[in-house]
Design a protein around this motif. Structure first.
Motif, mmCIF file in Angstrom:
data_model
loop_
_atom_site.group_PDB
_atom_site.id
_atom_site.type_symbol
_atom_site.label_atom_id
_atom_site.label_comp_id
_atom_site.label_asym_id
_atom_site.label_seq_id
_atom_site.Cartn_x
_atom_site.Cartn_y
_atom_site.Cartn_z
ATOM 1 N N UNK B 318 29.065 43.837 41.621
ATOM 2 C CA UNK B 318 30.612 44.198 42.124
ATOM 3 C C UNK B 318 31.481 44.414 40.926
ATOM 4 N N UNK B 319 32.291 45.269 40.672
ATOM 5 C CA UNK B 319 33.333 45.362 39.533
ATOM 6 C C UNK B 319 34.814 45.152 40.000
ATOM 7 N N UNK B 320 35.485 45.046 39.266
ATOM 8 C CA UNK B 320 36.849 44.671 39.231
ATOM 9 C C UNK B 320 37.395 45.475 40.765
ATOM 10 N N UNK B 321 37.067 46.593 40.445
ATOM 11 C CA UNK B 321 37.556 47.635 41.622
ATOM 12 C C UNK B 321 37.474 47.336 43.036
ATOM 13 N N UNK B 322 36.586 46.283 43.145
ATOM 14 C CA UNK B 322 36.160 45.451 44.568
ATOM 15 C C UNK B 322 37.341 44.780 45.037
#
Lengths: 209, 665
Positions: B318-322
């Motif tokens: 998971x990246x910050x965009x999640x």
């Protein structure tokens, strides 16, 4: 005409039933055959005599099924294993490949088969002092789900009592590194253990008589 | 006479023995306690067991323990209150200290209750004694539960027995809705914590725990509200995890609904536990309000929580965009989810417009043709003098490549609709069956992606083909000519003209090679490919999407993908089917022109009169005339056509079931 039709249907049904029951008994015979390749490593009826192969006979069917499905899905680590004997002696394989060759149905069959066998505890040397300490750790953190010293198949949490020490050690490492996922409630308990606690636990499980 | 005496004694003794042995049987339950033995009335029992003095007894294994005491006032208020002690404690046959035990078994709730229920059933009193039925149901559930599993070192031999949770002496569950019930409900955590101390600690500080124990909020969940009362299973087992998710949903209805609209929830609803469930993100016992820094879903902790599953092992990390993904996004809360709100409004507008227009079009058309057919037939026939020698000829309309393209397109679209709608309408009865037959969601997903690749592949090949065709023609390509699919002025006039014809306000327009609805079908595919294909690609490659766009894009894209697919499916199986197979002058279906590639001169002239006239005038008709398709070809095409139509209609029905039926737990 109607009667004739229903007669026909009845005989068709009983024919099918016969075939089905025949298939059923054929399947029953097959389970042993299915397990044959496993026994090279896991021993007769899953009672492994090799210290680097886990004893699996006598664990509960749901646990075994879940374990095999986890290997199939590669959710559990796929360690390279050397086949210890038989015609393929020395060849390399791993549990994921082995599980992947089985259908879910077959996995369930093998699990039922193994669950009906006794768990034959390994006899191994252990340090009584460490074992006593391990018992305390176990009772404080692990007992809830691994009751009776980790010997209850009914807990569906595998069997720890009398399991080969190298295998327990390896599963501790896999849990610790995150390569093998832990049940949600086991994780915090396990992660709190010191290395010395783990060592003690390994001796404890070997000591359970 | 005296000789008979011992026999009488013997008989009496035997009778006594039989009664004591059977006293625990429910039929005998109301029997006076006194018969069971001397001094076995409740008062005698209570003289020691009321707890007036602190008495101790010695256990079988030699340990001293306090004597069991009974609060008689509570006892008589309980459900067992009008039973005498020895009705259950049949093993007690004297009032000596210590007791000498008879050979009857110790009290067993299960046996007794099952026997009582059997009697109630036999005597046809199941309605009057409905509560007994509930108890038996609970017992059944208990027997399957984890608590009923063996635990040899415990006295009961099982992990937990009835009396581990229920105080059998004061057992009294107050009726629902009373304030007593509130109090009772709130005692549950204490009961469970007798064994599950750790869980209680976690629970007490959680939102549920604080609400229930500190604020006495009856609505706040206690252990049994999530874990169930009797069917309690190991929480690591899939079926139970699915059940717990539903249990959360039974209070948190709105959150559950929005969850079910996400991929996490759709897979869950289909009966698979591998996508995120309530407790994966919110925690199980340690649940806190979102704005509490302790909460797993607090903005500061959320990414870490996502990374529990999106851990970079089997699925990408998971990246910050999640963080901007809405796991509970809905279409009606503009404040919180403006993008989803806008997307939903747009899609609904589009659906209304397309169906409003085309369904009206189809209905009116059907009406007009019916009127014509019921009245005098005014349909003009082709002048036979034009057709001398052409009886076995047909007009070629679609080349082989077009037809294969259409067939593959139809098949891939149908597969996409089946696999996609099974997820979109995961709550229907049919969806889990379809997914199961296909081999689970992952396999269905793979089939979906392969079909999508085929569909998009055909589309792009078509684009390339058309581009080459246009490039070859160069300047000679007439963009708005009769052979072009580009809409032209006449199409708008025809569309208007058709509506006028429907309502008897004008003549039916005469069409050239492509009617306006055929052009619409053609261009609708472009729109569909862009919207469904585009959103589908974004969902297929979530990592790339997430690296470019914020998380809410997934909410929007999921919504648009599903609704556009719904639009396409329903359009194809209603409007497209009507225009090409089911309008009265095409009956009976199927129209096989797309499979044979040719149609009769009569039909050609009726549907494309302008092109016909043009070809006759220029003498080019010859060029388009081919032999009528062979019988096997026609028959095969009909079978194929009917099969596809049937599949389409079945798909339409299951989509309708999904659309009109809602979720039911």
């Amino acid at each position: 005409m109607k009667i004739h039709g229903s007669k026909y249907l009845t005989s068709l049904c009983s024919g099918l039933l016969l075939i089905a029951s025949g298939a059923q008994s054929a399947l029953a015979a097959d389970v042993q055959e299915l397990f044959e390749p496993c026994s090279v490593c896991h021993g007769k009826e899953g009672a492994s005599t090799e210290s680097n192969m886990p004893i699996i006979g006598g664990m509960s069917a749901p646990y075994l099924t879940d374990a095999m499905l986890a290997y199939k899905e590669k959710d559990w680590p796929c360690h390279e294993i050397e086949i210890p004997s038989g015609p393929d002696k020395g060849k390399k394989t791993d549990m994921c490949t082995i599980a992947d060759d089985l259908s879910e149905k077959e996995i369930e069959q093998i699990s039922e088969y193994l669950a009906a066998k006794p768990f034959v505890r390994a006899t191994q040397e252990f340090d009584a002092g460490l074992a006593a300490k391990g018992e305390q750790v176990h009772d404080a953190s692990c007992k809830k789900c691994h009751d009776e010293g980790g010997s209850l198949p009914d807990d569906d949490s595998g069997i720890l009592a009398g399991q080969w020490m190298p295998y327990i050690k390896q599963s501790f490492e896999d849990f610790g590194s995150g390569d093998r996922p832990m049940p949600k409630k086991m994780k915090p308990k396990f992660n709190k253990l010191e290395d010395a606690d783990k060592e003690a636990l390994i001796h404890y499980y070997a000591s359970v008589k | 006479m005296p000789a008979q005496k011992p026999a009488v004694y013997l008989l009496a003794w035997l009778a006594c023995l039989v009664i004591t042995q059977l006293a625990w049987l429910p039929g005998a339950m109301a029997a006076d306690a006194a018969v069971a033995g001397e001094g076995l009335d409740d008062a005698t029992c209570l003289s020691c067991h009321a707890g007036k003095e602190q008495l101790t007894v010695t256990n079988e294994d030699g340990e001293e323990r306090p004597l069991l005491t009974i609060d008689h006032r509570k006892y008589i208020k309980g459900v067992h209150g009008d039973m005498a002690c020895v009705d259950c404690h049949v093993e007690i046959i004297d009032s000596k200290v210590p007791h000498e035990y008879g050979s009857a078994p110790k009290p067993d709730c299960v046996q007794c209750h099952e026997a009582l229920w059997e009697i109630a059933k036999r005597e046809d009193l199941t309605e009057e004694k409905a509560r007994l039925g509930v108890v038996v149901q609970n017992i059944e559930a208990y027997k399957e539960s984890f608590h009923a599993r063996s635990a040899p070192s415990r006295k009961s031999g099982v992990k937990a027995h009835c009396d581990d949770c229920h105080d059998t002496h004061s057992f009294d569950v107050p009726p629902r809705g009373t304030s007593k019930r509130t109090e009772w409900h709130l005692t549950v955590p204490t009961v469970c914590s007798k064994c599950h101390e750790d869980s209680l600690e976690e629970y007490l500080v959680s939102v549920h725990g604080v609400e229930a124990t500190e604020k006495h909020n009856l609505k706040a969940a206690v252990c049994v509200d999530c874990h169930t009362t009797h069917a309690i299973s190991k929480t690591s087992r899939d079926p139970f995890q699915l059940l717990i998710t539903k249990q959360c949903g039974s209070c948190h209805e709105e959150e559950f609904e929005s969850y079910r609209d996400t991929y996490h929830g759709q897979i869950n609803t289909l009966g698979y536990a591998y996508t995120a469930k309530c407790f994966d993100c919110h925690g199980s016992h340690e649940i806190f309000a979102v704005d509490d820094p302790e909460s797993m879903v607090h903005p500061d902790n959320r990414l870490e929580t996502c990374q529990e599953c999106h851990d970079g092992r089997k699925i990408k990390k998971a990246t910050a965009g999640f963080l901007t993904f809405g796991p509970h996004a809905n279409t009606h809360d503009y404040e919180r989810y403006p993008q989803v709100w806008i997307a939903a409004k747009f899609m609904h507008g589009l659906l209304l417009f397309v169906f409003g227009y085309f369904w009206a079009h189809s209905l009116l058309w059907w009406y007009r043709e019916c009127v014509d057919r019921c009245g005098v037939k005014t349909e003009q026939r082709i002048r036979t003098d034009e057709l001398v020698g052409l009886e076995n000829k047909q007009v070629r309309r679609f080349g082989l490549v077009w037809r294969i393209g259409h067939l593959l397109f139809a098949l891939s679209v149908m597969t996409l609709i089946l696999t996609g709608m099974a997820v979109f309408y995961s709550y229907t009865k049919w969806a889990p069956v379809v997914i199961d037959i296909l081999g689970g969601p992952q396999m269905a997903g793979l089939i979906h992606r392969i079909s999508a690749a085929i569909m998009l592949g055909i589309f792009f090949l078509h684009l390339i083909g058309v581009s080459i065709h246009i490039a070859r023609k160069g300047r000679n390509f007439r963009w708005f000519g009769p052979d072009s699919l580009v809409p032209n002025w006449k199409d708008f006039k025809d569309a208007w003209g058709m509506f006028k014809w429907f309502v008897h306000k004008g003549e039916k327009p005469v069409f050239d090679r492509w009617t306006y609805w055929e052009k619409f079908d053609y261009w609708a595919v472009f729109w569909g490919m862009a919207i469904i294909g585009g959103s589908g690609m974004m969902l297929t490659f979530p990592d790339i999407t997430a690296s470019i766009f914020p998380g809410w894009v997934f909410n929007v894209v999921t919504l648009v993908h599903g609704e556009e697919a719904f639009l396409a499916a329903v359009f194809l199986f209603t409007v497209h089917f009507f225009n090409n197979h089911f309008r009265p002058d095409k009956l009976p279906p199927p129209d096989v022109v797309m499979f044979t590639g040719t149609q009769s001169l009569e039909e050609f002239r009726r549907d494309h009169g302008m092109q016909y006239d043009r070809l006759v005038e220029s003498g080019e008709l010859e060029k388009y005339l081919v032999d009528s398709p062979s019988r096997p070809m026609t028959l095969g095409s009909k079978i194929l056509g009917l099969t596809l139509i049937t599949i389409g209609l079945v798909l339409l029905v299951i989509v309708a079931i999904g659309f009109f039926g809602g979720y039911s737990p």
